[in-house]
Design an enzyme around this catalytic site. Structure first.
Site, PDB file in Angstrom:
ATOM      1  N   GLY A 117      37.936  24.131  41.365  1.00 53.50           N
ATOM      2  CA  GLY A 117      38.334  25.390  40.745  1.00 53.50           C
ATOM      3  C   GLY A 117      38.030  26.565  41.653  1.00 53.50           C
ATOM      4  O   GLY A 117      37.190  26.478  42.561  1.00 53.50           O
ATOM      5  N   GLY A 162      32.396  20.550  44.784  1.00 48.65           N
ATOM      6  CA  GLY A 162      32.735  21.948  44.463  1.00 48.65           C
ATOM      7  C   GLY A 162      31.546  22.889  44.450  1.00 48.65           C
ATOM      8  O   GLY A 162      30.928  23.142  45.484  1.00 48.65           O
ATOM      9  N   LYS A 202      34.048  12.467  49.977  1.00 48.18           N
ATOM     10  CA  LYS A 202      32.822  13.218  49.666  1.00 48.18           C
ATOM     11  C   LYS A 202      31.594  12.328  49.842  1.00 48.18           C
ATOM     12  O   LYS A 202      30.576  12.758  50.408  1.00 48.18           O
ATOM     13  CB  LYS A 202      32.906  13.749  48.231  1.00 48.18           C
ATOM     14  CG  LYS A 202      34.059  14.732  48.028  1.00 48.18           C
ATOM     15  CD  LYS A 202      34.325  14.999  46.548  1.00 48.18           C
ATOM     16  CE  LYS A 202      35.502  15.949  46.342  1.00 48.18           C
ATOM     17  NZ  LYS A 202      35.971  16.023  44.958  1.00 48.18           N
ATOM     18  N   VAL A 215      41.353  28.383  46.619  1.00 44.49           N
ATOM     19  CA  VAL A 215      40.005  28.664  47.129  1.00 44.49           C
ATOM     20  C   VAL A 215      39.994  29.968  47.924  1.00 44.49           C
ATOM     21  O   VAL A 215      39.089  30.802  47.767  1.00 44.49           O
ATOM     22  CB  VAL A 215      39.503  27.487  47.991  1.00 44.49           C
ATOM     23  CG1 VAL A 215      38.067  27.750  48.456  1.00 44.49           C
ATOM     24  CG2 VAL A 215      39.568  26.170  47.220  1.00 44.49           C
TER      25      VAL A 215
END
Ligand code: NAP
Ligand code: HSE
Length: 428
Positions: free
Chosen positions: A304, A136, A207, A15
């Protein structure tokens, strides 16, 4: 132009490098949109000498991210190191104490220490933003906190762990067992360093707990999430659920009712024609339901380099523009301690049984279900080579307690030859 917004970046992994790439490649665009330059001034990671594929020569280096957080030339600290204690927590606390806002991608830290950190931020007159911590690249935190701020949120439903969705989809497509796909995904590096965070549902539950706090104005309560991973999902269930018109997903659900706050992360069946049913591979999807807006469905990459850095930088841009929203969408002192709901709201269930194929076997099972108040909606018996027949039952809405009572009595019938499997069917 006014003063630049100066970033201290703690963490230069997947990240962190994505953030450097955006800041470097989109400098003009960021400055135009924020009305001021957005710059990195200092960075920190474990190994200074590591080649990360980006040019860090313009930035000051700090071995210790806590020192980075205290620097005078840093306005905002981005924490992308990970871990729910240790350097991530120390750095976040140090940044707030030094009067800096924090942007974080760290769901574990916030799900466990979110309330205390939000209170510390408030005491310091700062905020913590964490768009990247949930789903994300999907801007779900912003949507909930800002776009839907005038709604009473009635339910959150979502697939929030791409690795689990990848495993379940691949099992179905390739006809492989859970263990075969798990080994394959792990070998390809698709799973967290501790794979249990993914397949045990823990990452997704972090989350969900964060979203529930914003949605219901409650103190984040990860321990209150009823948690079940995907390790017990079999290829038989995937196939037979498909035959009845369903897909199996690791589904997060949060809703508030008179019974308290319900937070569940567990394998559920959803109609195969629904948006969630059609979600394939490592993608995430979150459905938000509000009393005024109705239902919103958001889909995108849940992880990602690019998608996660995009979410981090969205938060940074808010701060650069002077947009400041309380950490969980309202003052931390006003967040209530929610009473966890006892049991889930009633739902239909899928029940897979192996029954001796002899007269009266089905009648015994049906009688037990009827006595427990569980009504049968649909039923199917499959061909079989041995003496026990696979039988699938879809019930009408019932409580899990009533179903469990019935299932516990099956053993005494002498006709149920394997442990029954019960999976909730979620209306989506
Ligand atoms: P990562 O690739 O493992 O990178 C972690 C970085 O933190 C590395 O640069 C590491 O330094 C640095 N670091 C670790 N301990 C440190 C310490 N004590 N002092 C200074 N630096 C330290 O992790 P990531 O995938 O980028 O994830 C970062 C965070 O984002 C995590 O909280 C994760 O849950 C979250 N997140 C990640 C994704 C994703 O797709 N990767 C998606 C959503 C959220 P070295 O490089 O020198 O070892
Ligand atoms: N391991 C997570 C996933 C990504 O598979 O969705 C980071 O949250």
């Amino acid at each position: 132009m006014t003063d630049p917004l100066r970033i201290g970046l703690a963490g230069l992994g997947t990240v962190g490098v994505g953030i450097v790439r955006i800041v470097q490649s989109h400098a003009e665009l960021l400055a135009a949109r924020a009305g001021r330059p957005v710059q990195i001034t200092a960075v920190s990671a474990r190994s200074k000498g590591k080649d990360r594929g980006v040019d860090l020569s313009a930035y000051a280096w700090e071995d210790d991210p806590v020192d980075l957080a205290g620097r005078d030339d840093v306005d905002v600290v981005i924490e992308v190191m990970g871990g729910h204690d240790g350097p991530a927590k120390d750095t976040t606390e140090a940044a707030l104490a030094a009067g800096k806002d924090v942007v974080s991608a760290n769901k574990a830290l916030l799900a466990i220490h979110g309330q205390a950190l939000a209170e510390a931020a408030e005491a310091a007159g700062r905020v913590i933003r964490f768009e990247a911590a949930v789903a994300g690249g999907i801007p779900v935190v912003k949507t909930l906190t800002e776009g839907l701020a005038a709604n009473e949120i009635t339910r959150i439903v979502g697939v929030m762990n791409g690795s689990c969705n990848y495993i379940l989809t691949r099992m179905e497509d390739a006809g492989l067992t859970y263990q075969e796909v798990f080994d394959e995904a792990n070998g390809l590096g698709y799973l967290e360093a501790d794979p249990e965070l993914d397949v045990g549902g823990i990452d997704a539950a972090h989350k969900l707990a964060l979203l529930a706090s914003i949605a219901f104005g409650t103190q984040v309560n990860f321990d209150g999430v009823a948690l079940e991973g995907i390790g017990s999902v079999t290829i038989d269930d995937i196939r037979q659920a498909a035959d009845m018109g369903y897909k199996i997903k690791l589904l997060g659900v949060a809703q508030m009712s008179g019974r308290g706050l319900e937070q569940r992360m567990q394998p559920c069946l959803v109609p195969d024609t629904s948006p969630l049913g059609q979600l394939a591979g490592g993608t995430n999807m979150v459905m938000l339901e509000g009393d005024a807006v109705g239902q919103i469905v958001m889909r995108g990459a849940g992880a990602g380099e690019g998608p996660t850095a995009s979410a981090v930088m969205g938060d940074v841009m808010d701060l650069a523009r002077g947009l400041r929203v309380s950490t969980f969408g309202q003052p931390a002192s006003s967040l209530r301690k929610a009473r966890p709901a006892q049991g889930a709201v009633p739902a239909p269930y899928y029940l897979r049984l192996k029954l001796l194929d002899k007269p009266g076997a089905l009648a015994k099972v049906a009688t037990i279900l009827g006595d427990a108040g569980v009504s049968i909606d649909r039923m199917r018996q499959y061909d079989h080579a041995d003496t026990a027949a696979p039988v699938l039952i879809v019930t009408h809405r019932t409580t899990r307690t009533a179903l469990d009572e019935a299932v516990a009595r099956f053993e005494g019938t002498g006709v149920v030859t394997a442990p029954p499997v019960a999976i909730r069917i979620e209306a989506v």
